[in-house]
Enzyme design. Structure first.
Site, PDB file in Angstrom:
ATOM      1  N   MET A   1      23.807  -1.754  28.252  1.00  0.00           N
ATOM      2  CA  MET A   1      22.633  -1.680  27.393  1.00  0.00           C
ATOM      3  C   MET A   1      23.099  -1.652  25.941  1.00  0.00           C
ATOM      4  SD  MET A   1      20.048   0.761  29.538  1.00  0.00           S
ATOM      5  CE  MET A   1      21.209   2.036  29.970  1.00  0.00           C
TER       6      MET A   1
ATOM      7  N   CYS B   1      16.650 -10.574  27.964  1.00  0.00           N
ATOM      8  CA  CYS B   1      16.543  -9.816  26.723  1.00  0.00           C
ATOM      9  C   CYS B   1      15.545 -10.485  25.779  1.00  0.00           C
ATOM     10  CB  CYS B   1      17.919  -9.731  26.060  1.00  0.00           C
ATOM     11  SG  CYS B   1      17.844  -8.844  24.509  1.00  0.00           S
TER      12      CYS B   1
ATOM     13  N   ASN C   1      15.113  -4.373  39.335  1.00  0.00           N
ATOM     14  CA  ASN C   1      15.337  -3.501  38.172  1.00  0.00           C
ATOM     15  C   ASN C   1      14.002  -3.213  37.479  1.00  0.00           C
ATOM     16  OD1 ASN C   1      15.901  -4.187  34.823  1.00  0.00           O
ATOM     17  ND2 ASN C   1      16.790  -2.346  35.724  1.00  0.00           N
TER      18      ASN C   1
ATOM     19  N   GLY D   1      18.743   1.369  34.641  1.00  0.00           N
ATOM     20  CA  GLY D   1      19.158   1.317  33.243  1.00  0.00           C
ATOM     21  C   GLY D   1      18.991   2.666  32.582  1.00  0.00           C
TER      22      GLY D   1
HETATM   23  C1  LIG Z   1      18.828   0.444  24.571  1.00  0.00           C
HETATM   24  C2  LIG Z   1      18.722  -0.599  25.633  1.00  0.00           C
HETATM   25  C3  LIG Z   1      19.566  -1.702  25.601  1.00  0.00           C
HETATM   26  C4  LIG Z   1      19.499  -2.676  26.588  1.00  0.00           C
HETATM   27  N1  LIG Z   1      20.400  -3.698  26.568  1.00  0.00           N
HETATM   28  C5  LIG Z   1      20.427  -4.585  27.593  1.00  0.00           C
HETATM   29  C6  LIG Z   1      21.448  -5.562  27.691  1.00  0.00           C
HETATM   30  O1  LIG Z   1      22.376  -5.629  26.872  1.00  0.00           O
HETATM   31  N2  LIG Z   1      21.397  -6.426  28.734  1.00  0.00           N
HETATM   32  C7  LIG Z   1      20.406  -6.345  29.687  1.00  0.00           C
HETATM   33  O2  LIG Z   1      20.415  -7.127  30.625  1.00  0.00           O
HETATM   34  N3  LIG Z   1      19.450  -5.438  29.623  1.00  0.00           N
HETATM   35  C8  LIG Z   1      19.442  -4.551  28.609  1.00  0.00           C
HETATM   36  N4  LIG Z   1      18.466  -3.580  28.572  1.00  0.00           N
HETATM   37  C9  LIG Z   1      17.420  -3.583  29.604  1.00  0.00           C
HETATM   38  C10 LIG Z   1      17.858  -2.775  30.826  1.00  0.00           C
HETATM   39  O3  LIG Z   1      19.024  -3.326  31.393  1.00  0.00           O
HETATM   40  C11 LIG Z   1      16.766  -2.791  31.885  1.00  0.00           C
HETATM   41  O4  LIG Z   1      16.526  -4.110  32.303  1.00  0.00           O
HETATM   42  C12 LIG Z   1      15.460  -2.205  31.397  1.00  0.00           C
HETATM   43  O5  LIG Z   1      15.652  -1.058  30.598  1.00  0.00           O
HETATM   44  C13 LIG Z   1      14.574  -1.835  32.585  1.00  0.00           C
HETATM   45  O6  LIG Z   1      15.273  -1.025  33.504  1.00  0.00           O
HETATM   46  P1  LIG Z   1      15.176   0.598  33.479  1.00  0.00           P
HETATM   47  O7  LIG Z   1      13.711   0.935  33.561  1.00  0.00           O
HETATM   48  O8  LIG Z   1      15.969   1.035  34.687  1.00  0.00           O
HETATM   49  O9  LIG Z   1      15.762   1.027  32.176  1.00  0.00           O
HETATM   50  C14 LIG Z   1      18.531  -2.587  27.616  1.00  0.00           C
HETATM   51  C15 LIG Z   1      17.699  -1.469  27.659  1.00  0.00           C
HETATM   52  C16 LIG Z   1      17.784  -0.476  26.684  1.00  0.00           C
HETATM   53  C17 LIG Z   1      16.893   0.722  26.770  1.00  0.00           C
END
Ligand SMILES: Cc1cc2nc3c(=O)[nH]c(=O)nc-3n(C[C@H](O)[C@H](O)[C@H](O)COP(=O)(O)O)c2cc1C
Length: 321
Positions: A1, A83, A194, A216
């Protein structure tokens, strides 16, 4: 992330789970090719299995970056098609590529030609007005046609205009059923779900429908949930590691980092949530937030935080003698 995780975070998470696959934050292909590779890509032997996530839309550049990543030992190369940030759209990276499945397929083909590890794709269930189930199916069909066998699907669409990246992780509704149906329609593919998974009970419910789950924010903000992953999902019979054991093990990593001129906070910023839900969680977090950022902060700051969180822990008793 991006802006959250880094190699120190992965070392910390690896102390909690030996089995879960860890991912890097997204690195763009040009950054990997032209940037400071050692700083961007160096990974600790204990991080494995670990996937490198790339952003980009130029097949040759992605293939080159993937090859460089494999040279650094990454076990999987993942392409980010999820993203939504503006910066990313300008370079045609990330979620906007869901509108161009043929280009994503070309990227996957080019990467697969150059690397022997799995090439996987992380995408959304849709973007903007292109958010029908048929369009998701077409995207997956096209990219699978280029040899991608593993898809990680964030169960929300992204609105590329009008919502910030943060809103795009919260506002569009979650649609898990769409991902379950994707698995039914393509049982031959590995489908990882996810989005919005808060704990391992929820993870387990999804695993009745899909091949895997990705966490995440919950993994970052409440990292101790990872401690149960190996027993619960990988058949491990090892005892669950305690929070104190994790901190103790992390100390040798931190000592090496400090010796190389690194700062304490580079590592401990990732552990602030370790005691989440525990009686002294706030005091633990407060101590680290205040003292780990100070110039020259050393391991004693972490030891003190551990003493605050677990006053009767034996290592503290020994250190105090
Ligand atoms: C601060 C932050 C940075 C993130 N950066 C990326 C990233 O670099 N690549 C990516 O695929 N997803 C990124 N995400 C998205 C997460 O991987 C994930 O898809 C999203 O937060 C939903 O999943 P969760 O509810 O389990 O967090 C990011 C999320 C956050 C909060």
């Amino acid at each position: 992330m991006m802006d959250w995780t880094d190699r120190h975070c992965r070392v910390f998470h690896r102390l909690l789970t030996r089995k879960a696959l860890l991912y890097t934050e997204m690195l763009t292909a040009p950054a990997v090719i032209h940037g400071d590779r050692q700083r961007l890509l160096a990974c600790d032997a204990m991080e494995h299995p670990v996937a490198l996530q790339l952003g980009g839309s130029d097949p040759n550049a992605l293939a080159e970056a993937g090859e460089i990543g494999v040279g650094f030992g990454y076990d999987e190369i993942n392409l980010n098609v999820g993203c939504p940030s503006d910066r990313v759209q300008e370079g045609r990276f990330g979620a906007c590529l869901m509108a161009e499945p043929e280009l994503v397929a070309a990227c996957v083909s080019a990467m697969k030609e150059r690397v022997a590890v799995p090439v996987t794709v992380k995408c959304r269930i849709g973007i903007d007005e292109q958010d029908s189930e048929a369009e998701l199916q077409r995207f997956v069909e096209t990219v699978a046609g280029a040899g991608c066998r593993i898809f990680i699907v964030h169960a929300r669409k992204a609105w590329l205009e009008g919502l910030s990246p943060k809103q795009n992780r919260e506002v569009p509704p979650l649609d898990y059923a769409r991902i379950y149906r994707l698995k039914v329609s393509r049982p031959d593919l590995t489908i990882i779900l996810n989005g919005g998974i808060a704990d391992l009970d929820e993870a387990e419910q999804h695993l009745a429908h899909v091949d895997g789950v990705m966490l995440g924010r919950a993994a970052y903000q409440t990292p101790y949930l990872l401690a149960d992953v190996d027993r619960r999902f990988f058949g491990s019979e090892e005892p669950v590691v305690s929070r104190a054991e994790v901190l103790e093990a992390l100390m040798s990593h931190i000592a090496g980092h400090l010796d190389r001129g690194g700062r304490l906070n580079n590592v401990v910023r990732h552990v602030l949530g370790l005691y989440h839900g525990q009686p002294r969680a706030r005091a633990f977090r407060r101590h680290l937030s205040e003292y780990a950022v100070k110039e020259g902060a050393g391991l004693d700051v972490l030891l003190e935080a551990l003493r605050i969180a677990e006053p009767s822990h034996r290592m503290i008793a020994a250190a105090a003698e």
